[in-house]
Design an enzyme around this catalytic site. Structure first.
Site, short mmCIF file in Angstrom:
data_model
loop_
_atom_site.label_atom_id
_atom_site.label_comp_id
_atom_site.label_asym_id
_atom_site.label_seq_id
_atom_site.Cartn_x
_atom_site.Cartn_y
_atom_site.Cartn_z
N HIS A 1 0.69 -3.64 -3.27
CA HIS A 1 0.66 -2.42 -4.07
C HIS A 1 0.58 -2.71 -5.57
O HIS A 1 0.90 -1.87 -6.39
CB HIS A 1 1.88 -1.54 -3.77
CG HIS A 1 2.02 -1.23 -2.32
ND1 HIS A 1 2.86 -1.95 -1.49
CD2 HIS A 1 1.39 -0.34 -1.54
CE1 HIS A 1 2.74 -1.49 -0.26
NE2 HIS A 1 1.88 -0.51 -0.25
N GLY A 2 0.20 -3.93 -5.90
CA GLY A 2 -0.12 -4.25 -7.28
C GLY A 2 1.05 -4.47 -8.23
O GLY A 2 0.89 -4.31 -9.43
#
Lengths: 191, 418
Positions: free
Chosen positions: A149-150
């Site tokens: 999710h970065g």
């Protein structure tokens, strides 16, 4: 009278039956817990030889079945850490995500070696090591990037602002037995 | 005052409305009425009538413990035996889950046999309950299959060789037998492929079909109504001459009795599970605590007691094809029962001595056949079992004659008493 008596009996029966059903659920629920073997693994420390780890390199070992990151930081990396405080959510490691002896600027016992539990504090993926300049799309000397999710972390495992992960990466308990040997899962001995 | 009272009625109304909302969209009330509060049973049902409900409960218990065992079980030849040992030693309460399931299987058959005996005793297979009986026999066959498939899963010596024998049965079918056996096993002998498919059928395919047929069994029963120990048909709910009841609703009259039966059953079942889960080799054999070895059959293969009569048939018939045909006949005869019995009277209470003697002889033959088949066969035993087997078949084959000519007792007119 008769009605009352029957009502009382019905309540007692219902309570006893409920108690019986609840207690018979115990073995079913208890069996889902980790076995003694799994629990024993959690208390087994792992000894790691660091003599082959060159500056700027990283390695992964398993402890409690979790990935443990060991990153040997260069002097440039260490020098950069205080400069990026404005980008960090918890630059001083106020949240208890590390043992007391790792609560410092470098989040480690020996500034050279960063030891982290390699699981993102967002939803548990293992972040990737991106040590090179600009790899996180920032003017930074690299860090850790979670592909799920970065979420982004700096080279002390501290979480950046504006990503989903809420806290810094966890630091496991560990101690050095000599210059090149670390034992993960044990606290340093008090002399 | 008035406002508070109004609020109270409001609250009651809201609760009532919520219940109504659901019952307008789901036939809950109709279902409860149809199958519990307005499903009427004869008032004279005795303890033999508990075994159907207890079987249903045991089925539920097998499903729940089965789900839990699959959480820890590994269906591979390398992992199966060790995963069972892990369940017994390492998993918290794993021993209890496993013993509940393994003893549960045997206890299930005891209950089913008692349930079937009740039908034979009171003529519950006779018109108009033939379909209930047929579905019940189907359930019995599927349950035997379920137990047989499950017995391979521990991957012990008895497991392995019992499955090897069981799948070899198909080999004797002319022409397609060999191909069929190979297709069922997925290998030349019972192997990893067999274990995988037995596991899949044991944990999902067969249980699903069991649920479906149990449902049919109950629907068919509720359509025709319950038989009773007197075996007479009861049309009216009350007796005309003295206004006493001849039928009572299932709930609460029999549900409360079933609960008492359940308590007694659970007490006995717990004693088995906690103190004699292996039942001295009858529920779990010693040989099955040795890992499967495809190269070595143990000295004595003792079948599980509920599969023993079928195993015994194979041992005493000195011809492969004939043995399998006779084994099929043992089951087939049960299916024919409603049409072999020509006596209009249902219950043994009101039948003549021929039927009673025949039933006693049948039960004795089947029990002895089962028992002897769990022991080591000697030439004398072979002859004895052959006689028992003959008895078994004579019970069915002679039934059209002895049931036609026997002298019955006068039937009671009602369950109301005098």
């Amino acid at each position: 009278m008769e009605e009352d008596r029957r009502h009382l009996l019905a309540i007692i029966i219902a309570l006893l039956a409920g108690f019986g059903v609840a207690t018979s659920a115990i073995p079913f629920l208890a069996s889902l817990q980790p076995t003694a073997e799994t629990l024993a693994q959690a208390t087994t420390p792992v000894e790691v030889d660091l003599s082959h780890l060159a500056p700027g390199e990283s390695m992964v070992v398993a402890w409690e079945n979790k990935p443990i990151w060991i990153i040997r930081r260069t002097q440039t990396m260490l020098d950069n850490l205080p400069n990026i405080h404005p980008l960090l959510r918890d630059p001083d490691s106020l949240t208890e995500q590390q043992p007391a002896y790792a609560r410092n600027e470098y989040r480690s016992l020996n500034p050279e070696y960063l030891i982290l539990i390699g699981l993102c504090t967002h939803l548990g993926c293992s972040p990737l090591f991106k040590p090179k300049l600009g790899e996180l799309n920032l003017k930074l000397p690299g860090g850790l990037y979670c592909p799920c999710h970065g979420s982004k972390f700096d080279l002390a495992g501290r979480v950046m602002k504006g990503v989903p992960a809420p806290t810094n990466l966890k630091v496991p308990p560990y101690r050095f037995t000599n210059e090149h040997t670390v034992v993960i899962g044990e606290n340093p001995m008090l002399v | 005052m008035r406002i508070a009272a109004l609020r109270r009625t409001d609250k009651k109304l809201i609760t009532k409305n919520r219940v109504n909302w659901l019952s307008e969209r789901l036939p809950i009330n109709e279902y409860i009425r149809q199958h519990l509060t307005q499903y009427y049973l004869p008032k004279n049902l005795n303890f033999w009538y508990f075994f159907g409900f207890l079987s249903l409960f045991t089925f539920f218990l097998q499903v729940v413990t089965g789900i839990w065992l699959t959480l820890f079980y590994t269906p591979t030849p390398e992992g199966a035996f060790n995963s069972i040992e892990m369940i017994m030693r390492d998993i918290p309460y794993g021993w209890l889950l496993r013993y509940l399931h393994s003893s549960g299987a045997s206890v299930f058959f005891i209950l089913i046999y008692a349930h079937i005996f009740r039908s034979l005793l009171y003529g519950s297979y006779k018109k108009p309950r033939e379909l209930v009986w047929l579905l019940g026999v189907c359930l019995y066959i599927i349950l035997l299959l379920e137990a047989f498939l499950g017995y391979l899963l521990p991957w012990g010596q008895t497991s392995y060789w019992a499955s090897q024998i069981g799948t070899s049965l198909l080999d004797s079918i002319p022409k397609i037998g060999h191909t069929l056996t190979l297709w069922i096993r997925g290998n030349n002998v019972v192997a990893g492929e067999t274990l995988h498919r037995f596991f899949a059928f044991h944990v999902i395919a067969i249980p699903l079909s069991l649920i479906f047929i149990i449902r049919l069994h109950l629907i068919a029963l509720h359509k025709v109504g319950c038989n009773n120990p007197e075996g007479i048909s009861i049309q009216t709910k009350t007796c005309l001459h003295n206004k006493t009841l001849s039928k009572v609703p299932f709930h609460p009259y029999y549900t409360i009795k079933e609960l008492l039966a359940l308590l007694i059953f659970l007490f006995i079942f717990s004693v088995i599970v906690f103190f004699v889960p292996e039942m001295h080799g009858y529920f779990l054999e010693a040989n099955n605590f040795i890992p499967a070895d495809p190269l070595l059959t143990p000295d004595h293969i003792q079948p599980l007691w509920y599969l023993a009569p079928f195993y015994g048939v194979l041992c005493v018939i000195p011809n492969k094809t004939l043995g399998i045909l006779v084994m099929g006949g043992v089951i087939f005869m049960l299916l024919m029962l409603p049409w072999l019995d020509r006596n209009p009277v249902r219950s043994m209470r009101n039948r003549g001595y021929y039927s009673r003697f025949a039933l006693a002889n049948f039960i004795l033959s089947f029990s002895l056949l089962s028992y002897i088949s769990t022991t080591v066969f000697t030439p004398n035993k072979v002859i004895f079992v052959q006689i028992l087997l003959l008895n078994y078949f004579l019970f069915f084959l002679l039934m059209p004659f002895y049931t036609k000519y026997e002298k019955n007792k006068p039937l009671p007119q009602s369950l109301c008493g005098k």
